[in-house]
Design an enzyme around this catalytic site. Sequence first.
Site, mmCIF file in Angstrom:
data_model
loop_
_atom_site.group_PDB
_atom_site.id
_atom_site.type_symbol
_atom_site.label_atom_id
_atom_site.label_comp_id
_atom_site.label_asym_id
_atom_site.label_seq_id
_atom_site.Cartn_x
_atom_site.Cartn_y
_atom_site.Cartn_z
ATOM 1 N N TYR A 186 14.939 30.787 8.183
ATOM 2 C CA TYR A 186 13.727 31.488 8.636
ATOM 3 C C TYR A 186 13.682 31.611 10.154
ATOM 4 O O TYR A 186 14.058 30.686 10.881
ATOM 5 C CB TYR A 186 12.482 30.721 8.189
ATOM 6 C CG TYR A 186 12.202 30.842 6.702
ATOM 7 C CD1 TYR A 186 12.022 32.076 6.085
ATOM 8 C CD2 TYR A 186 12.105 29.700 5.919
ATOM 9 C CE1 TYR A 186 11.767 32.167 4.735
ATOM 10 C CE2 TYR A 186 11.837 29.780 4.556
ATOM 11 C CZ TYR A 186 11.664 31.022 3.965
ATOM 12 O OH TYR A 186 11.409 31.114 2.631
ATOM 13 N N ARG A 194 -11.264 0.170 14.112
ATOM 14 C CA ARG A 194 -11.240 1.018 12.915
ATOM 15 C C ARG A 194 -12.156 0.365 11.870
ATOM 16 O O ARG A 194 -13.351 0.579 11.888
ATOM 17 C CB ARG A 194 -9.810 1.161 12.372
ATOM 18 C CG ARG A 194 -8.821 1.729 13.379
ATOM 19 C CD ARG A 194 -7.470 1.973 12.762
ATOM 20 N NE ARG A 194 -6.975 0.809 12.006
ATOM 21 C CZ ARG A 194 -5.788 0.718 11.444
ATOM 22 N NH1 ARG A 194 -4.929 1.723 11.531
ATOM 23 N NH2 ARG A 194 -5.420 -0.363 10.785
ATOM 24 N N MET A 221 10.951 24.746 2.568
ATOM 25 C CA MET A 221 10.228 23.881 1.636
ATOM 26 C C MET A 221 11.169 23.098 0.722
ATOM 27 O O MET A 221 10.987 21.894 0.508
ATOM 28 C CB MET A 221 9.255 24.713 0.793
ATOM 29 C CG MET A 221 8.355 23.863 -0.087
ATOM 30 S SD MET A 221 7.262 24.838 -1.121
ATOM 31 C CE MET A 221 6.180 25.569 0.086
ATOM 32 N N LYS A 231 0.842 -1.202 0.000
ATOM 33 C CA LYS A 231 0.000 0.000 0.000
ATOM 34 C C LYS A 231 0.882 1.260 0.000
ATOM 35 O O LYS A 231 2.065 1.192 0.337
ATOM 36 C CB LYS A 231 -0.921 -0.021 1.221
ATOM 37 C CG LYS A 231 -0.193 0.005 2.558
ATOM 38 C CD LYS A 231 -1.111 -0.359 3.718
ATOM 39 C CE LYS A 231 -0.367 -0.310 5.040
ATOM 40 N NZ LYS A 231 -1.156 -0.894 6.142
#
Length: 357
Positions: free
Chosen positions: A253, A130, A301, A32
């Site tokens: 940053y 679930r 990013m 998956k």
Amino acid sequence: MTALLEIDVAAIAANWRQLAAMHTGETAAVVKADAYGLGAAQIAPALARAGCKTFFVAHLEEAVALRPLLPEARFFALNGLVPRAAADFVAHDVVPVLGSLRELLLWRAEARGLGRKLPAILHVETGLNRLAFPPMDLARLRDDPALLEGLNVEYVMAHLANAEMPNHPMNAAQRAALVEIAKSFPGAKLSLANSSGMFLGAEYGFDLTRPGAALYGLNPTPSRSKNPMRDPVRLSAPILQIREISAGESVGYNCSWTATRRTRVATIGVGYADGLLRTLSSNSTARFDDTPIPLIGRVSMDLATFDVTDVTANPGDLLRLLGPGQDADALARQAGTIGYEILTSLGRRYTRRYIGL
Ligand SMILES: *Cc1c(COP(=O)(O)O)cnc(C)c1O
């Protein structure tokens, strides 16, 4: 100048063979999420060549994409059946893992319409709460066997909640619950263990195991120190620039990291958009040769910055983000997550090289 992600498919196949040798039952492969981010189109066929016949995906679409590559394989879709999808499952020869009476009735209706029996695998609730048949639905199946007409229940499966904790009492409880529930489905095979479950002992193997993480090199026995699996993942990025800054200057940053000495700052073109999680800011290392190099400042990013003052690195040299000395589990600990998330976050911008295909 993009980073290089190398995936050793032969190591993944070797991991599958090692796992398959641990139990007498069949060993499937969970592929998956694009084989945990590493590339199902390359990995699933290699596993099939190693002898794997059964593959678990989450969504029908994942199996549909792999079907042309694996015409003979059996596919199970863990997320089950939604209305109007049954015909597509049949068309692509994919079996939905049924987790409720509602899904079972949809699948039975499809079998009726086709006038033939369809294979079924029932996921039964033993503690995760679930996707699985709740006890009330199971009672109805037991009391009304006609509900199963047109279906051939091949497997009853459950999923462990705490498999990576060998001493957790829930493991044995879930195992016992599965065995008890399966008595209502004579002839059905049993499936319980994921990667870590396979290491809980022979009694957890049953007829079909479902390893994912261990195939891809994540440690299925994190409470022991040594990872028994081979690590198939290498990620390295070339240094784009190096600049020298003085004590008191900051990097990145929000000026979250400030130099306390004259510092050589190396910038690589990998950021959180590539899966280098932002929680690693000032809290991780890469390797230059085999020397750990601290990540400094915020991960942005598309870029991350490292302190290379103590090594003789030059622009174009490679910093290794994943590989010997730092596997996905180690990076995950630094990021406050699990290796699964590190692998499935690996970005699409890397140059991918498959080894041992
Ligand atoms: C993902 C998944 C697996 C594989 O688990 P790993 O811990 O990666 O081995 C097995 N069974 C089910 C139901 C799953 O959702």
